[in-house]
Design a protein around this motif. Sequence first.
Motif, mmCIF file in Angstrom:
data_model
loop_
_atom_site.group_PDB
_atom_site.id
_atom_site.type_symbol
_atom_site.label_atom_id
_atom_site.label_comp_id
_atom_site.label_asym_id
_atom_site.label_seq_id
_atom_site.Cartn_x
_atom_site.Cartn_y
_atom_site.Cartn_z
ATOM 1 N N GLU A 29 3.808 -29.141 -2.669
ATOM 2 C CA GLU A 29 3.400 -29.953 -1.522
ATOM 3 C C GLU A 29 4.554 -30.776 -0.927
ATOM 4 O O GLU A 29 4.453 -32.006 -0.827
ATOM 5 C CB GLU A 29 2.255 -30.901 -1.939
ATOM 6 C CG GLU A 29 1.131 -30.168 -2.633
ATOM 7 C CD GLU A 29 -0.210 -30.304 -1.937
ATOM 8 O OE1 GLU A 29 -0.240 -30.814 -0.803
ATOM 9 O OE2 GLU A 29 -1.197 -29.876 -2.533
ATOM 10 N N ALA B 205 -7.474 -22.416 -16.418
ATOM 11 C CA ALA B 205 -6.812 -22.925 -15.204
ATOM 12 C C ALA B 205 -6.256 -21.755 -14.393
ATOM 13 O O ALA B 205 -6.167 -21.829 -13.170
ATOM 14 C CB ALA B 205 -5.706 -23.892 -15.569
ATOM 15 N N HIS C 7 -2.117 -27.661 0.760
ATOM 16 C CA HIS C 7 -3.527 -27.408 0.986
ATOM 17 C C HIS C 7 -3.853 -27.507 2.471
ATOM 18 O O HIS C 7 -5.000 -27.555 2.875
ATOM 19 C CB HIS C 7 -4.457 -28.262 0.094
ATOM 20 C CG HIS C 7 -4.209 -29.717 0.182
ATOM 21 N ND1 HIS C 7 -3.677 -30.435 -0.854
ATOM 22 C CD2 HIS C 7 -4.428 -30.573 1.177
ATOM 23 C CE1 HIS C 7 -3.562 -31.684 -0.487
ATOM 24 N NE2 HIS C 7 -4.010 -31.790 0.741
ATOM 25 N N GLN D 137 5.099 -32.922 -7.278
ATOM 26 C CA GLN D 137 4.425 -33.785 -6.291
ATOM 27 C C GLN D 137 4.900 -35.231 -6.411
ATOM 28 O O GLN D 137 4.995 -35.935 -5.419
ATOM 29 C CB GLN D 137 2.915 -33.733 -6.504
ATOM 30 C CG GLN D 137 2.261 -32.556 -5.814
ATOM 31 C CD GLN D 137 0.763 -32.494 -6.052
ATOM 32 O OE1 GLN D 137 0.105 -33.516 -6.184
ATOM 33 N NE2 GLN D 137 0.228 -31.302 -6.121
ATOM 34 N N PRO E 145 -7.939 -24.813 -2.807
ATOM 35 C CA PRO E 145 -8.470 -26.168 -2.940
ATOM 36 C C PRO E 145 -7.911 -26.924 -4.137
ATOM 37 O O PRO E 145 -7.367 -26.312 -5.062
ATOM 38 C CB PRO E 145 -9.978 -25.942 -3.106
ATOM 39 C CG PRO E 145 -10.172 -24.496 -3.348
ATOM 40 C CD PRO E 145 -8.943 -23.772 -2.965
ATOM 41 N N SER E 146 -8.075 -28.228 -4.102
ATOM 42 C CA SER E 146 -7.616 -29.083 -5.196
ATOM 43 C C SER E 146 -8.184 -28.603 -6.532
ATOM 44 O O SER E 146 -9.371 -28.290 -6.622
ATOM 45 C CB SER E 146 -8.076 -30.510 -4.891
ATOM 46 O OG SER E 146 -7.677 -31.360 -5.911
ATOM 47 N N GLY E 147 -7.321 -28.491 -7.535
ATOM 48 C CA GLY E 147 -7.765 -28.094 -8.872
ATOM 49 C C GLY E 147 -7.860 -26.594 -9.077
ATOM 50 O O GLY E 147 -8.270 -26.133 -10.142
ATOM 51 N N CYS E 148 -7.438 -25.788 -8.079
ATOM 52 C CA CYS E 148 -7.595 -24.318 -8.201
ATOM 53 C C CYS E 148 -6.526 -23.687 -9.084
ATOM 54 O O CYS E 148 -6.623 -22.520 -9.440
ATOM 55 C CB CYS E 148 -7.593 -23.661 -6.826
ATOM 56 S SG CYS E 148 -5.972 -23.688 -6.040
ATOM 57 N N GLY E 149 -5.455 -24.448 -9.401
ATOM 58 C CA GLY E 149 -4.433 -23.902 -10.306
ATOM 59 C C GLY E 149 -3.046 -23.756 -9.694
ATOM 60 O O GLY E 149 -2.169 -23.160 -10.315
ATOM 61 N N LYS E 150 -2.817 -24.340 -8.512
ATOM 62 C CA LYS E 150 -1.518 -24.176 -7.839
ATOM 63 C C LYS E 150 -0.372 -24.751 -8.695
ATOM 64 O O LYS E 150 0.620 -24.077 -8.948
ATOM 65 C CB LYS E 150 -1.530 -24.862 -6.459
ATOM 66 C CG LYS E 150 -2.569 -24.318 -5.500
ATOM 67 C CD LYS E 150 -2.482 -24.974 -4.133
ATOM 68 C CE LYS E 150 -2.809 -26.456 -4.112
ATOM 69 N NZ LYS E 150 -4.205 -26.795 -4.455
ATOM 70 N N THR E 151 -0.530 -26.002 -9.122
ATOM 71 C CA THR E 151 0.539 -26.637 -9.907
ATOM 72 C C THR E 151 0.722 -25.902 -11.230
ATOM 73 O O THR E 151 1.851 -25.702 -11.692
ATOM 74 C CB THR E 151 0.216 -28.125 -10.154
ATOM 75 O OG1 THR E 151 0.063 -28.762 -8.888
ATOM 76 C CG2 THR E 151 1.326 -28.822 -10.929
ATOM 77 N N THR E 152 -0.384 -25.455 -11.823
ATOM 78 C CA THR E 152 -0.294 -24.733 -13.094
ATOM 79 C C THR E 152 0.520 -23.458 -12.916
ATOM 80 O O THR E 152 1.386 -23.144 -13.745
ATOM 81 C CB THR E 152 -1.719 -24.401 -13.607
ATOM 82 O OG1 THR E 152 -2.459 -25.623 -13.681
ATOM 83 C CG2 THR E 152 -1.681 -23.745 -14.971
ATOM 84 N N ARG F 36 -6.177 -25.189 -19.636
ATOM 85 C CA ARG F 36 -5.739 -26.589 -19.645
ATOM 86 C C ARG F 36 -6.956 -27.463 -19.899
ATOM 87 O O ARG F 36 -8.000 -27.262 -19.274
ATOM 88 C CB ARG F 36 -5.085 -26.990 -18.321
ATOM 89 C CG ARG F 36 -3.831 -26.211 -18.046
ATOM 90 C CD ARG F 36 -3.105 -26.728 -16.827
ATOM 91 N NE ARG F 36 -2.329 -27.929 -17.108
ATOM 92 C CZ ARG F 36 -1.594 -28.566 -16.203
ATOM 93 N NH1 ARG F 36 -1.568 -28.127 -14.957
ATOM 94 N NH2 ARG F 36 -0.909 -29.632 -16.522
ATOM 95 N N GLY F 37 -6.822 -28.408 -20.827
ATOM 96 C CA GLY F 37 -7.952 -29.276 -21.151
ATOM 97 C C GLY F 37 -9.145 -28.472 -21.636
ATOM 98 O O GLY F 37 -10.294 -28.835 -21.378
HETATM 99 N N1 LIG Z 1 -2.777 -32.542 -17.712
HETATM 100 C C1 LIG Z 1 -3.895 -31.824 -17.687
HETATM 101 N N2 LIG Z 1 -4.710 -31.752 -18.762
HETATM 102 C C2 LIG Z 1 -5.830 -31.010 -18.746
HETATM 103 N N3 LIG Z 1 -6.238 -30.282 -17.686
HETATM 104 C C3 LIG Z 1 -5.471 -30.328 -16.583
HETATM 105 C C4 LIG Z 1 -4.265 -31.085 -16.526
HETATM 106 N N4 LIG Z 1 -3.718 -30.921 -15.294
HETATM 107 C C5 LIG Z 1 -4.541 -30.093 -14.623
HETATM 108 N N5 LIG Z 1 -5.586 -29.750 -15.386
HETATM 109 C C6 LIG Z 1 -6.700 -28.860 -14.989
HETATM 110 O O1 LIG Z 1 -6.179 -27.585 -14.675
HETATM 111 C C7 LIG Z 1 -6.813 -27.050 -13.511
HETATM 112 C C8 LIG Z 1 -5.773 -26.663 -12.473
HETATM 113 O O2 LIG Z 1 -5.098 -27.844 -12.050
HETATM 114 P P1 LIG Z 1 -3.839 -27.803 -11.094
HETATM 115 O O3 LIG Z 1 -3.161 -29.143 -11.181
HETATM 116 O O4 LIG Z 1 -3.035 -26.608 -11.397
HETATM 117 O O5 LIG Z 1 -4.550 -27.627 -9.678
HETATM 118 P P2 LIG Z 1 -3.935 -27.767 -8.198
HETATM 119 O O6 LIG Z 1 -4.448 -26.592 -7.428
HETATM 120 O O7 LIG Z 1 -2.455 -27.940 -8.268
HETATM 121 O O8 LIG Z 1 -4.620 -29.101 -7.674
HETATM 122 P P3 LIG Z 1 -4.101 -30.172 -6.556
HETATM 123 O O9 LIG Z 1 -4.074 -29.454 -5.226
HETATM 124 O O10 LIG Z 1 -5.155 -31.229 -6.602
HETATM 125 O O11 LIG Z 1 -2.739 -30.661 -7.000
HETATM 126 C C9 LIG Z 1 -7.786 -28.107 -13.019
HETATM 127 O O12 LIG Z 1 -9.078 -27.746 -13.431
HETATM 128 C C10 LIG Z 1 -7.352 -29.367 -13.704
HETATM 129 O O13 LIG Z 1 -8.445 -30.196 -14.001
#
Ligand SMILES: Nc1ncnc2c1ncn2[C@@H]1O[C@H](COP(=O)(O)OP(=O)(O)OP(=O)(O)O)[C@@H](O)[C@H]1O
Length: 255
Positions: free
Chosen positions: A169, A33, A201, A96, A52-59, A28-29
């Motif tokens: 969440e 991810a 989290h 979320q 942790p935040s950004g670890c890939g849960k939502t992905t 992603r980006g």
């Molecule tokens: N729309 C997007 N475009 C580009 N990169 C993205 C996008 N959304 C998330 N990412 C990147 O993908 C990676 C995983 O993000 P993700 O949202 O899956 O994390 P998360 O564990 O759900 O975080 P959080 O707990 O903060 O919701 C992160 O490095 C984030 O920067």
Amino acid sequence: MTGTSEPFAADPLAGAAAVEIQGLTVRRGGAPALRDVNLSIPRGTVTGLLGPSGCGKTTLMRCIVGTQIVESGTVTVLGQPAGSAPLRRRVGYVTQDPSVYLDISIRDNVRYFASLYGRGNDAVAETIEAVGLTTHAHHTAGALSGGQLSRVSLACALVGQPEVLVLDEPTVGLDPVLRAELWEHFASLAASGTTLLISSHVMDEADHCENLLLLRDGRLLAHVPPDELRRRTGKSNLEQAFLVLIRDQQVGVQR
Ligand SMILES: Nc1ncnc2c1ncn2[C@@H]1O[C@H](COP(=O)(O)OP(=O)(O)OP(=O)(O)O)[C@@H](O)[C@H]1O
């Protein structure tokens, strides 16, 4: 709180896992991810997705509901490729950000989703009760607090009685009593056959889950029951146990 589910009818794939993931890699980006994630989630269980935040849960959740472009690997849900048409009514996803109609009441929001799934007024009332909003049911959604809106969103997903429920969440911003009641409700759904994957989290919620998926930097560090995580790390506190896992992984990477 009332369980709204009835046991599912006999299914030839009943023995199969609810979610099966092999070699899943997502960028992603321009950055990784998820990195080579492999896992299997049994039916009728509550699995916590932590990290942790950004670890890939939502992905990971987006991959399971079929809204994420994947680079490689396979994601199979209830025996079908994730996101395929037959799964649309069988998989529920609560993001979320609450997705509800702000100009109508809580009851009408839930009624609308109930009508899409052929569910009646009893199911609407039971579901609104389950998320603790009965006394507000006639209020316009646009006049609710953030936590109340999240619960309306949750009710809209619950009322369709999906076989797999993916919740990002769902307990953020809720008071402790309501949080405890929702976790009880999730357990009763699982007991009646629903498979739940719930991200958080907050490590103190992890004990409500039969299994935990611990993610860090897009890698699955562990897929274990909470007690197994304690045993493996020698820590009774789950937050500390997770930190031990991360430290061990870092040591492993440096070797
Ligand atoms: N729309 C997007 N475009 C580009 N990169 C993205 C996008 N959304 C998330 N990412 C990147 O993908 C990676 C995983 O993000 P993700 O949202 O899956 O994390 P998360 O564990 O759900 O975080 P959080 O707990 O903060 O919701 C992160 O490095 C984030 O920067």
